[in-house]
Design an enzyme around this catalytic site. Structure first.
Site, PDB file in Angstrom:
ATOM      1  N   TYR A  85     -28.296 -19.956 -82.280  1.00  0.00           N
ATOM      2  CA  TYR A  85     -27.944 -21.190 -82.976  1.00  0.00           C
ATOM      3  C   TYR A  85     -29.198 -22.031 -83.260  1.00  0.00           C
ATOM      4  O   TYR A  85     -30.172 -21.536 -83.787  1.00  0.00           O
ATOM      5  CB  TYR A  85     -26.884 -21.959 -82.184  1.00  0.00           C
ATOM      6  CG  TYR A  85     -25.505 -21.344 -82.263  1.00  0.00           C
ATOM      7  CD1 TYR A  85     -24.715 -21.513 -83.391  1.00  0.00           C
ATOM      8  CD2 TYR A  85     -24.993 -20.589 -81.212  1.00  0.00           C
ATOM      9  CE1 TYR A  85     -23.437 -20.955 -83.477  1.00  0.00           C
ATOM     10  CE2 TYR A  85     -23.722 -20.017 -81.288  1.00  0.00           C
ATOM     11  CZ  TYR A  85     -22.948 -20.211 -82.427  1.00  0.00           C
ATOM     12  OH  TYR A  85     -21.692 -19.652 -82.516  1.00  0.00           O
ATOM     13  N   SER A  86     -29.186 -23.319 -82.884  1.00  0.00           N
ATOM     14  CA  SER A  86     -30.253 -24.235 -83.312  1.00  0.00           C
ATOM     15  C   SER A  86     -31.589 -24.013 -82.623  1.00  0.00           C
ATOM     16  O   SER A  86     -32.584 -24.625 -83.028  1.00  0.00           O
ATOM     17  CB  SER A  86     -29.808 -25.688 -83.131  1.00  0.00           C
ATOM     18  OG  SER A  86     -28.887 -26.034 -84.135  1.00  0.00           O
ATOM     19  N   ALA A  87     -31.645 -23.175 -81.618  1.00  0.00           N
ATOM     20  CA  ALA A  87     -32.964 -22.812 -81.100  1.00  0.00           C
ATOM     21  C   ALA A  87     -33.800 -22.150 -82.192  1.00  0.00           C
ATOM     22  O   ALA A  87     -35.032 -22.094 -82.085  1.00  0.00           O
ATOM     23  CB  ALA A  87     -32.834 -21.892 -79.884  1.00  0.00           C
TER      24      ALA A  87
END
Length: 388
Positions: A66-68
Site C-alpha cells: 500500500y502507501s509504503a
C-alpha cells in the site's frame, strides 16, 4: 509458528518480537528486515502467504505494501533531482504542460510530494479500467481544479500522489515510474520491489487478508478519544475529503488481490516487494550498499528536510512531511527523531535513520485498520532495545 531467516548477534529481541506477533497479535504471514551499515542484521519471515491454500511464506514471497510505496516513488524523484533532470521548485507544468489547466500553472513539483497541491480527490471518479490504464487518470488530474488553494494547507493525497509524481517522472525520462524503478534503482541495487508487477512474478505474491473494520456508526463521541473525533466525523461523511481521496474509481473499488491490479502502476498504493527489498532501498539512501549509494548525503539531506506539519486536511490528524517522505511524530515515531520513511495501510512500514545508517522494513498480508495494531510498533521497539 515456524520463523525462518537469520538475525545477527545482539538482535534476537527482534526475532522474539516477530514470533510474538504471531502468537499474540494475530499475524498471518509477514517478514521483517533490518540493515545496519549496509549489511543485513535481521532477515526474518514466517507464517502463511495464502491461508486459503496453506501456501507458506517463503524467503522470496512478495507483499503488496500500500502507501509504503510512496517512499519508493519519492526516492525515484530525488534521484532525478540529483541528476539535474528535475527541479522540485519548478512548476509542474514545465514538465507536464497539460497540468496548467484549471489554475494550476504555478504549482511547483515539490507540492506534489508534500501533499500541498490540493489534488487529493477528483470531482468525477473514473472507471477502474481507466485507473489501471494510466493515461485516463493523469488526464483527469490534469483537468482537475484544486480541492483547496494550493500551498495554503496540506492534505494526504492517498491515491493521487502516485499518478501525479509518476507522470512528472514519465515526462522527464520517457519511462513509467515502474520502469524507471526497475532499470535505475532495483536492478543496480538488487532490490526486489516492483511497481507494475511482471506476470512471471505473480506466483510469489501473498494473498491479502482483511481484519474487520471498526464500525464507526457504533462509536459515540464518548468512546472516541478527543484527538480522533474530527477524523471519525470525516470518515462518517461520504462527501468528505477523507473519503473522496480514496474513492478515485467508480465501483467496483480497486481489488488489491487482483493480478490485473498488481500488473498496473498505481504508484501511491500498489508497490509489491519483499521486506528485504524495501530495507535495501532505504539502506541505499542512507549509506553505501555493496559499494554504491543511491543518493548523495547532500541530496538526501534536502530530500528529508521538513516541509510541512500540522493537522492534515484530509485525514484530520497531525503529521509531518519532507519531500515525499513522512517524518516522525508522537503517534508515529518511525525509527526515532532522525528517521524518515512511510507506512502503508494495514501495517507495512519502511524507514531509515541516516544518523545510525539504519534501515527497517516490515511487510504483512494481514491488513489491520486502526490504532490497536501493534505489530510494527513491537518490532521497532525490539530493534531499539537491540541497538541500546
Amino acid at each position: 509458528m515456524r520463523i525462518d531467516g537469520t538475525v545477527a548477534p545482539g538482535y534476537t529481541a527482534v526475532r522474539d518480537a516477530f514470533a510474538a506477533n504471531f502468537a499474540d497479535q494475530g499475524e498471518v504471514g509477514a517478514a521483517v528486515c533490518v540493515y545496519r551499515d549496509g549489511k543485513p542484521v535481521v532477515d526474518l519471515w514466517g507464517g502463511l502467504a495464502d491461508p486459503d491454500t496453506g501456501r507458506p511464506w517463503e524467503r522470496d514471497t512478495l507483499q503488496l505494501v500500500y502507501s509504503a510505496t510512496k517512499g519508493v516513488v519519492a526516492a525515484a524523484a530525488h534521484l532525478l533531482v540529483q541528476r539535474g533532470q528535475l527541479d522540485l521548485d519548478a512548476p509542474v507544468a514545465r514538465y507536464w504542460p497539460e497540468f496548467a489547466a484549471a489554475g494550476k500553472g504555478e504549482i511547483p513539483v515539490r507540492w506534489l510530494l508534500t501533499h500541498q497541491a490540493g489534488l487529493a480527490a477528483i470531482d468525477k471518479p473514473v472507471p477502474l479500467a481507466d485507473a489501471l490504464a494510466w493515461t485516463p487518470m493523469v488526464d483527469a488530474l490534469a483537468a482537475q481544479a484544486p480541492n483547496w488553494v494550493p500551498g495554503t494547507d496540506h492534505g494526504y493525497h492517498g491515491r493521487t500522489y502516485g499518478w501525479l509524481v509518476g507522470e512528472v517522472i514519465r515526462r522527464i525520462t520517457g519511462c513509467t515510474v515502474g520502469q524507471f524503478l526497475a532499470e535505475d534503482i532495483a536492478e543496480p541495487f538488487d532490490i526486489d520491489f516492483f511497481i507494475g508487477l511482471p506476470a512471471a512474478e505473480q506466483h510469489r505474491v501473498s494473498r491479502l487478508m482483511f481484519a474487520p473494520k471498526p464500525d464507526l456508526t457504533a462509536l459515540t463521541d464518548e468512546l472516541v478519544p478527543e484527538q480522533f473525533r474530527p477524523m471519525v466525523a470525516a470518515l462518517r461523511d461520504p462527501e468528505s475529503l477523507a473519503n473522496r481521496a480514496f474513492q478515485i474509481t467508480d465501483p467496483p473499488d480497486i481489488d488489491f488481490n487482483s493480478p490485473a491490479v498488481h500488473a498496473a502502476e498505481i504508484p501511491a498504493s500498489n508497490g509489491i516487494g519483499t521486506a528485504r527489498g524495501l530495507a535495501r532501498l532505504y539502506a541505499a539512501l542512507v549509506g553505501e550498499l555493496d559499494g554504491h549509494r543511491l543518493l548523495t548525503p547532500d541530496t538526501l539531506d534536502a530530500a528529508i528536510r521538513e516541509q510541512t506539519r500540522g493537522i492534515d486536511r484530509v485525514i484530520m490528524l497531525p503529521d509531518r512531511y519532507a519531500s515525499g517522505f513522512m517524518l516522525p511524530i508522537a503517534d508515529l515515531t518511525l525509527g526515532g527523531p532522525n528517521s524518515f520513511g512511510h507506512p502503508g495501510r494495514g501495517g507495512s512500514l519502511g524507514y531509515a535513520d541516516p544518523e545510525r545508517t539504519l534501515s527497517f522494513a516490515y511487510v504483512t498480508n494481514h491488513i489491520v485498520e486502526g490504532a490497536l495494531d501493534l505489530r510494527a510498533h513491537n518490532l521497532v521497539e525490539a530493534l531499539e532495545t537491540a541497538l541500546t
